[in-house]
Design a protein around this motif. Structure first.
Motif, PDB file in Angstrom:
ATOM      1  N   UNK A   1     -11.873   0.995   1.509  1.00 24.46           N
ATOM      2  CA  UNK A   1     -12.916   1.384   0.569  1.00 24.46           C
ATOM      3  C   UNK A   1     -12.747   0.791  -0.827  1.00 24.46           C
ATOM      4  N   UNK A   2     -11.619   0.176  -1.106  1.00 31.98           N
ATOM      5  CA  UNK A   2     -11.388  -0.351  -2.443  1.00 31.98           C
ATOM      6  C   UNK A   2     -10.457  -1.538  -2.412  1.00 31.98           C
ATOM      7  N   UNK A   3     -10.467  -2.267  -3.519  1.00 31.97           N
ATOM      8  CA  UNK A   3      -9.538  -3.372  -3.739  1.00 31.97           C
ATOM      9  C   UNK A   3      -8.781  -3.043  -5.017  1.00 31.97           C
ATOM     10  N   UNK A   4      -7.479  -2.873  -4.902  1.00 32.78           N
ATOM     11  CA  UNK A   4      -6.661  -2.488  -6.038  1.00 32.78           C
ATOM     12  C   UNK A   4      -6.135  -3.737  -6.749  1.00 32.78           C
ATOM     13  N   UNK A   5      -6.291  -3.750  -8.067  1.00 33.32           N
ATOM     14  CA  UNK A   5      -5.850  -4.873  -8.899  1.00 33.32           C
ATOM     15  C   UNK A   5      -4.546  -4.517  -9.612  1.00 33.32           C
ATOM     16  N   UNK A   6      -3.524  -5.356  -9.425  1.00 30.71           N
ATOM     17  CA  UNK A   6      -2.269  -5.158 -10.149  1.00 30.71           C
ATOM     18  C   UNK A   6      -2.492  -5.293 -11.650  1.00 30.71           C
ATOM     19  N   UNK A   7      -3.308  -6.251 -12.039  1.00 30.07           N
ATOM     20  CA  UNK A   7      -3.554  -6.482 -13.455  1.00 30.07           C
ATOM     21  C   UNK A   7      -4.177  -5.252 -14.108  1.00 30.07           C
ATOM     22  N   UNK A   8      -5.160  -4.651 -13.451  1.00 32.04           N
ATOM     23  CA  UNK A   8      -5.815  -3.476 -14.008  1.00 32.04           C
ATOM     24  C   UNK A   8      -4.889  -2.274 -14.033  1.00 32.04           C
ATOM     25  N   UNK A   9      -3.924  -2.245 -13.110  1.00 32.56           N
ATOM     26  CA  UNK A   9      -2.963  -1.132 -13.069  1.00 32.56           C
ATOM     27  C   UNK A   9      -1.803  -1.362 -14.054  1.00 32.56           C
ATOM     28  N   UNK A  10      -1.781  -2.524 -14.707  1.00 28.64           N
ATOM     29  CA  UNK A  10      -0.674  -2.827 -15.622  1.00 28.64           C
ATOM     30  C   UNK A  10       0.605  -3.157 -14.893  1.00 28.64           C
ATOM     31  N   UNK A  11       0.526  -3.670 -13.666  1.00 29.21           N
ATOM     32  CA  UNK A  11       1.701  -3.949 -12.861  1.00 29.21           C
ATOM     33  C   UNK A  11       2.139  -5.411 -12.924  1.00 29.21           C
ATOM     34  N   UNK A  12       1.423  -6.237 -13.681  1.00 25.59           N
ATOM     35  CA  UNK A  12       1.814  -7.644 -13.846  1.00 25.59           C
ATOM     36  C   UNK A  12       2.412  -7.846 -15.227  1.00 25.59           C
TER      37      UNK A  12
END
Length: 224
Positions: A213-224
């Motif tokens: 149902x979704x695509x998770x972004x590392x950048x948006x999560x602050x994981x990069x």
């Protein structure tokens, strides 16, 4: 009752024209694709039966040819038509991304990666290679795995980045479980790839995980 006997505002085609495709339910969208029903059932009734049988629209659209064609009201012609529609969607999104800075429209990138990876039954790791203006150079699936893991080798990612003359990459992989939340292993391989690619001046723009149902972004999560 035939769909032609329904109030105009409730007919799927007319509703789409008046309110847009996003206003339609899964059954209504599928009914438009089917065009006709079967004896005793309208296209919408048939669509509802198919969704109940397959479990969801996603499972129906991503089913193998044999399972798809075996369903009442479907067949080879509908399967071929569906595959053509899905491939046109992929090519449209790829073309749209190639015309400009891919990262100016992250949702477009999400949709493209979802079309490429979401239906896969095994975990797959891919790269979207970009030039220095973040225009798309190429998309490659680099590693195939099992239902819950894919071995990723930084050396191969570096080699393919050099072969594509990439200035930046978007890393991507799917979670066949449907849950797009990053795991510790996902974070660890991302960190390794960032370091490896930094050695050849290739920037990792994002790492996107494709779920149901979704695509998770590392950048948006602050994981990069």
């Amino acid at each position: 009752m035939s769909i032609t006997d329904w109030p105009m505002s409730e007919r799927p085609r007319e509703k789409l024209l008046q309110q847009g495709a996003s206003a339609l339910s899964d059954a209504e969208l599928l009914a438009i694709f089917l065009r006709t029903g079967v004896k005793g059932k309208s296209a919408v009734d048939l669509a509802r039966d198919l969704l109940n049988s397959f479990g969801s629209l996603r499972v129906l659209l991503e089913s193998e040819q044999q399972a798809f064609c075996a369903a009442h009201g479907l067949g080879v012609a509908k399967y071929v038509q569906l595959q053509a529609v899905l491939e046109m969607s992929r090519r449209h999104l790829r073309s749209a991304m190639a015309r400009g800075n891919a990262m100016e429209n992250p949702q477009q990138v999400r949709e493209y990666l979802s079309l490429k990876l979401r239906h896969q039954s095994r975990e797959m790791f891919a790269c979207l290679f970009l030039d220095n203006k973040h225009q798309v150079i190429n998309f490659e699936i680099l590693f195939l795995g099992t239902i819950n893991a894919a071995a990723v080798y930084p050396r191969e990612v570096v080699a393919r980045s050099l072969a594509n003359n990439a200035a930046a990459v978007v890393l991507a992989h799917n979670h066949p479980s449907g849950v797009a939340e990053p795991s510790m292993a996902d974070q660890q391989i991302t960190d390794r790839l960032v370091k490896a690619l930094d050695m050849i001046d290739v920037r990792v723009i994002d790492h996107m995980i494709v779920g149901d149902q979704e695509v998770v972004s590392f950048a948006e999560r602050g994981l990069l």
